[in-house]
Design a protein around this motif. Structure first.
Motif, PDB file in Angstrom:
ATOM      1  N   VAL A  39      49.537  45.788  15.810  1.00 45.17           N
ATOM      2  CA  VAL A  39      50.042  46.504  16.983  1.00 45.17           C
ATOM      3  C   VAL A  39      48.947  46.615  18.043  1.00 45.17           C
ATOM      4  O   VAL A  39      49.165  46.304  19.215  1.00 45.17           O
ATOM      5  N   VAL A  40      47.763  47.029  17.633  1.00 43.10           N
ATOM      6  CA  VAL A  40      46.663  47.191  18.587  1.00 43.10           C
ATOM      7  C   VAL A  40      46.269  45.836  19.177  1.00 43.10           C
ATOM      8  O   VAL A  40      46.064  45.713  20.385  1.00 43.10           O
TER       9      VAL A  40
ATOM     10  N   GLY B  68      47.093  56.009  21.457  1.00 43.94           N
ATOM     11  CA  GLY B  68      47.446  55.800  20.058  1.00 43.94           C
ATOM     12  C   GLY B  68      46.253  55.501  19.172  1.00 43.94           C
ATOM     13  O   GLY B  68      46.394  55.329  17.966  1.00 43.94           O
TER      14      GLY B  68
ATOM     15  N   ARG C 211      45.185  57.412  15.683  1.00 47.16           N
ATOM     16  CA  ARG C 211      45.926  57.177  14.449  1.00 47.16           C
ATOM     17  C   ARG C 211      45.333  55.962  13.744  1.00 47.16           C
ATOM     18  O   ARG C 211      45.192  54.899  14.324  1.00 47.16           O
ATOM     19  N   ASP C 212      44.982  56.111  12.513  1.00 48.99           N
ATOM     20  CA  ASP C 212      44.454  55.019  11.696  1.00 48.99           C
ATOM     21  C   ASP C 212      43.249  54.343  12.346  1.00 48.99           C
ATOM     22  O   ASP C 212      43.065  53.138  12.254  1.00 48.99           O
ATOM     23  N   ARG C 213      42.414  55.119  12.983  1.00 48.49           N
ATOM     24  CA  ARG C 213      41.279  54.574  13.734  1.00 48.49           C
ATOM     25  C   ARG C 213      40.372  53.691  12.882  1.00 48.49           C
ATOM     26  O   ARG C 213      39.951  52.627  13.337  1.00 48.49           O
TER      27      ARG C 213
ATOM     28  N   GLU D 227      55.288  47.179  14.770  1.00 52.86           N
ATOM     29  CA  GLU D 227      55.425  48.641  14.770  1.00 52.86           C
ATOM     30  C   GLU D 227      56.368  49.083  13.653  1.00 52.86           C
ATOM     31  O   GLU D 227      56.084  50.045  12.945  1.00 52.86           O
TER      32      GLU D 227
ATOM     33  N   VAL E 288      41.457  50.018  12.431  1.00 49.46           N
ATOM     34  CA  VAL E 288      41.546  49.130  13.591  1.00 49.46           C
ATOM     35  C   VAL E 288      40.355  49.268  14.535  1.00 49.46           C
ATOM     36  O   VAL E 288      40.441  48.932  15.709  1.00 49.46           O
TER      37      VAL E 288
ATOM     38  N   ARG F 177      48.959  44.784  21.680  1.00 51.58           N
ATOM     39  CA  ARG F 177      48.880  45.621  22.883  1.00 51.58           C
ATOM     40  C   ARG F 177      47.675  45.220  23.725  1.00 51.58           C
ATOM     41  O   ARG F 177      47.745  45.174  24.954  1.00 51.58           O
TER      42      ARG F 177
ATOM     43  N   ASP G 135      54.731  48.918  10.465  1.00 50.99           N
ATOM     44  CA  ASP G 135      53.610  49.849  10.415  1.00 50.99           C
ATOM     45  C   ASP G 135      52.282  49.120  10.183  1.00 50.99           C
ATOM     46  O   ASP G 135      51.424  49.579   9.438  1.00 50.99           O
ATOM     47  N   TRP G 136      52.123  47.960  10.824  1.00 50.54           N
ATOM     48  CA  TRP G 136      50.887  47.190  10.745  1.00 50.54           C
ATOM     49  C   TRP G 136      50.056  47.492  11.979  1.00 50.54           C
ATOM     50  O   TRP G 136      50.151  46.840  13.006  1.00 50.54           O
ATOM     51  N   THR G 137      49.232  48.505  11.880  1.00 50.87           N
ATOM     52  CA  THR G 137      48.496  49.057  13.009  1.00 50.87           C
ATOM     53  C   THR G 137      47.559  48.048  13.652  1.00 50.87           C
ATOM     54  O   THR G 137      47.489  47.971  14.884  1.00 50.87           O
TER      55      THR G 137
END
Length: 173
Positions: A71-72, A101, A104-106, A63, A109, A75, A66-68
Protein backbone atom coordinates in the motif's frame (compact mmCIF):
# COMPACT_ATOMS: atom_id res chain seq x y z
CA UNK A 1 7.43 -14.11 -12.72
CA UNK A 2 10.73 -14.48 -14.61
CA UNK A 3 9.74 -12.89 -17.93
CA UNK A 4 8.90 -9.53 -16.34
CA UNK A 5 12.08 -9.55 -14.24
CA UNK A 6 14.19 -10.26 -17.33
CA UNK A 7 12.58 -7.35 -19.14
CA UNK A 8 10.75 -9.47 -21.70
CA UNK A 9 7.71 -7.22 -21.78
CA UNK A 10 6.08 -8.99 -24.72
CA UNK A 11 6.19 -12.33 -22.91
CA UNK A 12 5.01 -10.63 -19.71
CA UNK A 13 2.06 -9.07 -21.55
CA UNK A 14 1.21 -12.46 -23.07
CA UNK A 15 1.29 -14.06 -19.60
CA UNK A 16 -0.93 -11.30 -18.21
CA UNK A 17 -3.46 -11.80 -21.01
CA UNK A 18 -3.46 -15.57 -20.38
CA UNK A 19 -4.33 -15.01 -16.69
CA UNK A 20 -7.01 -12.39 -17.38
CA UNK A 21 -9.93 -14.90 -17.63
CA UNK A 22 -9.09 -16.31 -14.17
CA UNK A 23 -8.65 -12.93 -12.49
CA UNK A 24 -11.90 -13.27 -10.52
CA UNK A 25 -10.50 -16.43 -8.89
CA UNK A 26 -7.48 -14.66 -7.40
CA UNK A 27 -7.36 -13.50 -3.79
CA UNK A 28 -6.79 -9.80 -3.05
CA UNK A 29 -3.02 -10.07 -2.71
CA UNK A 30 -2.60 -11.83 -6.06
CA UNK A 31 -5.10 -9.50 -7.72
CA UNK A 32 -2.97 -6.62 -6.48
CA UNK A 33 0.18 -8.28 -7.80
CA UNK A 34 -1.51 -8.85 -11.17
CA UNK A 35 -2.59 -5.20 -11.36
CA UNK A 36 0.90 -4.12 -10.27
CA UNK A 37 2.35 -5.94 -13.28
CA UNK A 38 -0.35 -4.42 -15.50
CA UNK A 39 0.62 -1.01 -14.16
CA UNK A 40 4.24 -1.47 -15.20
CA UNK A 41 3.31 -2.79 -18.62
CA UNK A 42 1.09 0.26 -19.17
CA UNK A 43 3.93 2.50 -17.99
CA UNK A 44 6.37 0.97 -20.47
CA UNK A 45 3.78 1.31 -23.23
CA UNK A 46 3.29 5.00 -22.38
CA UNK A 47 -0.38 4.59 -21.40
CA UNK A 48 -0.48 6.95 -18.41
CA UNK A 49 -4.24 6.77 -17.73
CA UNK A 50 -4.31 2.97 -17.87
CA UNK A 51 -1.18 2.87 -15.68
CA UNK A 52 -2.83 4.99 -12.98
CA UNK A 53 -6.04 2.92 -13.16
CA UNK A 54 -4.06 -0.31 -12.72
CA UNK A 55 -2.13 1.27 -9.82
CA UNK A 56 -5.37 2.38 -8.12
CA UNK A 57 -6.85 -1.12 -8.59
CA UNK A 58 -3.69 -2.72 -7.19
CA UNK A 59 -3.76 -0.28 -4.26
CA UNK A 60 -7.36 -1.17 -3.41
CA UNK A 61 -6.54 -4.90 -3.60
CA UNK A 62 -3.48 -4.51 -1.36
CA UNK A 63 -5.56 -2.51 1.13
CA UNK A 64 -8.15 -5.31 1.24
CA UNK A 65 -5.31 -7.83 1.66
CA UNK A 66 -3.91 -5.65 4.46
CA UNK A 67 -0.45 -5.64 2.84
CA UNK A 68 0.88 -2.40 4.26
CA UNK A 69 4.23 -2.35 2.49
CA UNK A 70 2.50 -2.71 -0.88
CA UNK A 71 0.00 0.00 0.00
CA UNK A 72 2.73 2.46 0.97
CA UNK A 73 4.84 1.60 -2.09
CA UNK A 74 1.92 2.13 -4.47
CA UNK A 75 0.84 5.34 -2.78
CA UNK A 76 4.42 6.57 -3.03
CA UNK A 77 4.62 5.72 -6.73
CA UNK A 78 1.28 7.42 -7.44
CA UNK A 79 2.51 10.51 -5.61
CA UNK A 80 5.83 10.43 -7.47
CA UNK A 81 4.05 10.11 -10.82
CA UNK A 82 1.84 13.06 -9.91
CA UNK A 83 4.95 15.04 -9.00
CA UNK A 84 6.77 14.15 -12.23
CA UNK A 85 3.76 14.94 -14.39
CA UNK A 86 3.49 18.42 -12.88
CA UNK A 87 0.46 17.72 -10.70
CA UNK A 88 2.14 19.02 -7.56
CA UNK A 89 -1.04 19.60 -5.55
CA UNK A 90 -2.19 16.03 -6.20
CA UNK A 91 1.28 14.81 -5.26
CA UNK A 92 1.09 16.82 -2.04
CA UNK A 93 -2.28 15.27 -1.17
CA UNK A 94 -0.96 11.79 -1.89
CA UNK A 95 2.17 12.36 0.23
CA UNK A 96 0.01 13.74 3.06
CA UNK A 97 -2.11 10.57 2.93
CA UNK A 98 1.05 8.48 3.28
CA UNK A 99 2.20 10.57 6.24
CA UNK A 100 -1.23 10.36 7.89
CA UNK A 101 -1.26 6.58 7.60
CA UNK A 102 2.42 6.19 8.42
CA UNK A 103 2.00 5.55 12.12
CA UNK A 104 0.17 2.28 11.49
CA UNK A 105 2.58 -0.64 11.16
CA UNK A 106 5.49 1.79 10.91
CA UNK A 107 8.21 -0.78 11.58
CA UNK A 108 6.95 -3.01 8.76
CA UNK A 109 7.24 -0.27 6.17
CA UNK A 110 10.02 1.99 7.42
CA UNK A 111 12.07 1.81 4.21
CA UNK A 112 9.02 2.60 2.10
CA UNK A 113 8.17 5.53 4.36
CA UNK A 114 11.70 6.90 4.19
CA UNK A 115 11.56 6.99 0.40
CA UNK A 116 8.05 8.47 0.49
CA UNK A 117 9.05 11.20 2.97
CA UNK A 118 12.14 11.96 0.91
CA UNK A 119 10.04 12.43 -2.22
CA UNK A 120 7.42 14.40 -0.28
CA UNK A 121 10.13 16.74 0.96
CA UNK A 122 11.36 17.18 -2.61
CA UNK A 123 7.83 17.93 -3.82
CA UNK A 124 7.29 20.48 -1.05
CA UNK A 125 10.65 22.06 -1.81
CA UNK A 126 9.72 22.57 -5.46
CA UNK A 127 6.43 24.12 -4.34
CA UNK A 128 8.48 26.50 -2.17
CA UNK A 129 6.85 25.11 0.97
CA UNK A 130 10.08 24.93 2.94
CA UNK A 131 8.52 24.38 6.36
CA UNK A 132 6.62 21.35 5.05
CA UNK A 133 9.72 20.12 3.20
CA UNK A 134 11.71 20.43 6.44
CA UNK A 135 9.05 18.47 8.36
CA UNK A 136 9.16 15.63 5.83
CA UNK A 137 12.97 15.70 5.86
CA UNK A 138 12.97 15.40 9.64
CA UNK A 139 10.63 12.38 9.45
CA UNK A 140 12.91 10.85 6.83
CA UNK A 141 15.99 11.44 9.00
CA UNK A 142 14.33 10.10 12.16
CA UNK A 143 13.32 6.87 10.43
CA UNK A 144 16.73 6.45 8.79
CA UNK A 145 18.28 6.98 12.21
CA UNK A 146 15.99 4.30 13.71
CA UNK A 147 17.22 1.86 11.08
CA UNK A 148 20.81 2.99 11.66
CA UNK A 149 21.24 2.96 7.89
CA UNK A 150 24.21 5.23 7.18
CA UNK A 151 23.36 5.69 3.50
CA UNK A 152 19.79 6.76 4.25
CA UNK A 153 20.98 9.01 7.08
CA UNK A 154 23.44 10.67 4.71
CA UNK A 155 20.73 11.20 2.06
CA UNK A 156 18.36 12.66 4.66
CA UNK A 157 21.10 14.98 5.92
CA UNK A 158 21.86 16.17 2.37
CA UNK A 159 18.17 16.77 1.86
CA UNK A 160 18.19 18.77 5.11
CA UNK A 161 20.87 21.08 3.70
CA UNK A 162 18.66 21.70 0.67
CA UNK A 163 15.39 22.35 2.50
CA UNK A 164 16.93 24.35 5.34
CA UNK A 165 18.51 27.34 3.61
CA UNK A 166 19.05 29.18 6.91
CA UNK A 167 21.28 26.45 8.24
CA UNK A 168 19.16 25.80 11.29
CA UNK A 169 19.27 22.03 11.04
CA UNK A 170 21.24 20.28 13.72
CA UNK A 171 24.70 19.07 12.79
CA UNK A 172 25.13 15.33 12.97
CA UNK A 173 28.59 13.81 13.32
Amino acid sequence: GGVFGRGDLTAAADAIHAVQPQLSLLDDFHTGAFQFLQMHLHKHAGHHTAMVQAAETALAAFERADWTAGVVALRRELARWSMISGESQEATQRFQAIAAGGNRDRLLVTNELIVAYYLAAENSYWLDQLAQARAYQQLCLALADQLQDQELIYLAQCLGELVDPNGTCADVD
